[in-house]
Design a protein around this motif. Sequence first.
Motif, PDB file in Angstrom:
ATOM      1  N   LEU A  86      32.424  41.564  36.063  1.00  0.00           N
ATOM      2  CA  LEU A  86      33.032  42.888  36.160  1.00  0.00           C
ATOM      3  C   LEU A  86      33.860  43.048  37.434  1.00  0.00           C
ATOM      4  O   LEU A  86      34.953  43.616  37.400  1.00  0.00           O
ATOM      5  N   TYR A  87      33.356  42.531  38.571  1.00  0.00           N
ATOM      6  CA  TYR A  87      34.023  42.805  39.846  1.00  0.00           C
ATOM      7  C   TYR A  87      34.846  41.643  40.379  1.00  0.00           C
ATOM      8  O   TYR A  87      35.592  41.802  41.333  1.00  0.00           O
ATOM      9  N   LEU A  88      34.687  40.441  39.798  1.00  0.00           N
ATOM     10  CA  LEU A  88      35.511  39.315  40.261  1.00  0.00           C
ATOM     11  C   LEU A  88      36.484  38.843  39.173  1.00  0.00           C
ATOM     12  O   LEU A  88      37.691  38.870  39.348  1.00  0.00           O
ATOM     13  N   THR A  89      35.917  38.423  38.029  1.00  0.00           N
ATOM     14  CA  THR A  89      36.766  37.808  37.006  1.00  0.00           C
ATOM     15  C   THR A  89      37.818  38.785  36.484  1.00  0.00           C
ATOM     16  O   THR A  89      39.014  38.478  36.483  1.00  0.00           O
ATOM     17  N   LEU A  90      37.359  39.956  36.033  1.00  0.00           N
ATOM     18  CA  LEU A  90      38.301  40.894  35.413  1.00  0.00           C
ATOM     19  C   LEU A  90      39.427  41.326  36.354  1.00  0.00           C
ATOM     20  O   LEU A  90      40.595  41.273  35.975  1.00  0.00           O
ATOM     21  N   PRO A  91      39.107  41.731  37.607  1.00  0.00           N
ATOM     22  CA  PRO A  91      40.209  42.107  38.496  1.00  0.00           C
ATOM     23  C   PRO A  91      41.183  40.952  38.737  1.00  0.00           C
ATOM     24  O   PRO A  91      42.395  41.167  38.837  1.00  0.00           O
ATOM     25  N   MET A  92      40.648  39.701  38.790  1.00  0.00           N
ATOM     26  CA  MET A  92      41.556  38.584  39.044  1.00  0.00           C
ATOM     27  C   MET A  92      42.390  38.238  37.814  1.00  0.00           C
ATOM     28  O   MET A  92      43.458  37.663  37.922  1.00  0.00           O
ATOM     29  N   GLN A 115      27.772  41.376  36.988  1.00  0.00           N
ATOM     30  CA  GLN A 115      28.535  41.987  38.089  1.00  0.00           C
ATOM     31  C   GLN A 115      29.694  41.092  38.513  1.00  0.00           C
ATOM     32  O   GLN A 115      30.778  41.572  38.843  1.00  0.00           O
ATOM     33  N   ARG A 116      29.453  39.765  38.491  1.00  0.00           N
ATOM     34  CA  ARG A 116      30.528  38.848  38.873  1.00  0.00           C
ATOM     35  C   ARG A 116      31.692  38.934  37.888  1.00  0.00           C
ATOM     36  O   ARG A 116      32.860  38.896  38.279  1.00  0.00           O
ATOM     37  N   TYR A 159      44.228  32.518  29.228  1.00  0.00           N
ATOM     38  CA  TYR A 159      43.350  33.171  30.196  1.00  0.00           C
ATOM     39  C   TYR A 159      42.435  32.160  30.887  1.00  0.00           C
ATOM     40  O   TYR A 159      42.176  32.270  32.082  1.00  0.00           O
ATOM     41  N   LYS A 211      43.593  40.499  35.894  1.00  0.00           N
ATOM     42  CA  LYS A 211      44.473  41.629  35.622  1.00  0.00           C
ATOM     43  C   LYS A 211      45.970  41.272  35.625  1.00  0.00           C
ATOM     44  O   LYS A 211      46.679  41.643  34.690  1.00  0.00           O
TER      45      LYS A 211
END
Lengths: 297, 320
Positions: free
Chosen positions: B225-231, B222-223, B198, B233
């Motif tokens: 939650l909304y940047l790292t995790l979606p990328m 927030q970074r 990862y 995926k």
Amino acid sequence: MTKHGWTGDRLVTALAYLGIALFAVACLYPLLMTVSVSFSSEREIARNGYSILPQAFSLDTYNYIFLNSGSRILRSYGVTILVTVAGTLGALLITSMIAFAISIRKLRYRNVLAFISNFTIIFSAGLIPWYMVSVNYYGLKNSLLALILPAIFNVWNMFLLRTYMSAISPSLYEAAEIDGAGHFRIFWQIAIPLSKTPLLTIGLMYALQYWNDWWHALIFITDRDLFPLQYYLYNILSNVNAISSGRIPSGAAGAITLPAETVKMAVTVITIGPIIFLYPFIQKYFVQGIMTGALKE
Amino acid sequence: MDPMVEQTQVQTQPRTKRGVIYELKRHRVLYLMSVPAMLMLLLFSYIPFAGIWMAFTDFNVVDGIFGSAFVGLDNFKFFFDTGGMGWKVTYNTLFINFWGIILGILVPVTLAILLHEVRGVAFKKMTQSMMFFPYFISWVVVGAIVYGIFSTDVGVANRVLELFGMDPIRWYSEPQYWKVIIIASSVWKWSGYSSIIYLAAMANFDGSLYESAKVDGATKFQRILYLTLPMLKPTIIILTLMSVGRIFYGDFGMVYGIVGNNPVLIDEVSVIDTYVYQSMRTLGFSYATAIGLFQSVMGLILVILANQTAKKINDGEGLF
């Protein structure tokens, strides 16, 4: 940025340090415990239990082991080293040759070779037919080859190496071909020197696999003289397991010499000793291997 | 360079029309170099396929693989209805692997995200080395460590229980704890390794996205939650699909290395692989082959399903 955001960020950072530190300690703690117990006095361990620091530091256990079963352990060490060295060298040769062949785009049936290799990953006949032909037709029962041959070609490692070799520019090969070099010379004098790093990586992966293997010994080896180190340790531990479950009658338990606590941990330390010493130097090659594998996906 | 390539292609075009023999002769050195590897696959993967026939017979040594009496699906029936442990070992395998997969995502992804937040280089290097170490030891050594923790008299676990005033537990005679112990051992051994995968994926993320998010006032949380995790995926999905493809394969070394041949515990944690090994000794080759075949066929179906799912998600690129 709001003040609230800053405190949140600091909290995240603090949690990151804390979480990582806790998990790292959890990974190292059992190892320290093993080493400490092996350097402790048996009496203190029996009284206080296992601990992270040596209790009444002593080398008695190691002296005891080498006096009582020194030759057996040295013999197992010899088996493991022989299997690891011979297996790794053989595996590197076999794997790199086919990886090179498959990496050559001009080779018309390279996809056939790749498919034959790939298919063995997704479907297998299972343990019994494999065991049956190995024992009945190849004569691998109680043979050192049983510890080497079945694991000598790993398809994943081959594809890892092929990925590297495919990146070598074909013009290099063409130039050599014009100079009259055959494919084997191109492989040996151009492809191999250019793939030193991946070869080291998969070589270490093979070596680790051979060093840690005890499963093939469990299946094929009953002759104590051919026990590799890991299987020697397995036998010591499984005797203990069977006795502490209470299923073996006390008379039988008396007949089996129950290895003392510190002895078990000392044999464990002897088994992983070389890995601990080499770990700082070899770690980065494994990381590279994993990253290449990950990028391929 | 381009004219060169075209030229060679023009040259090779007519040649490809010639026969198989011509190709084998022309590149004989390359094919010969593939022979040792192909020979190993032939010996240890392809020739054993003939032995699958044993699954449909009542094998005995005198009559051999193809001479023994044909019994149809009796071996499979025995595995699932009569005296066999079919449902039990299949359940154990799926249960242990299911939690292994779930925790094998949660823990390494968390570790990778946390490691990403750590700025101290020395701290990062050292902790990463510590977390990667369990990958290097064999399951037998893990078994020794588990013994050190759960041994009744000297183990750490009972000392901790004592500290809180609780009664010691005879771990090695109480089967109900061992599924959890095995799953925990698996997480302990693999998490450091998986977190590297990862981290490798995160190293390729676009740094400017984080910079602009920072400028816009996004907090670290927030970074993540909304940047790292979606990328992350896609990587998570691919690795999960690969594990799901192998969910019918138990880890023989893990179960046997930790529990060994302890007769009290083995039934509770027996997976298909260890059961095949045990049955080989007690219930005969035909029965054990049948179980192995059941496992391989289920494995094949799941790998194909996983591969197709991956293709759907990944714009046509499968797992293999």
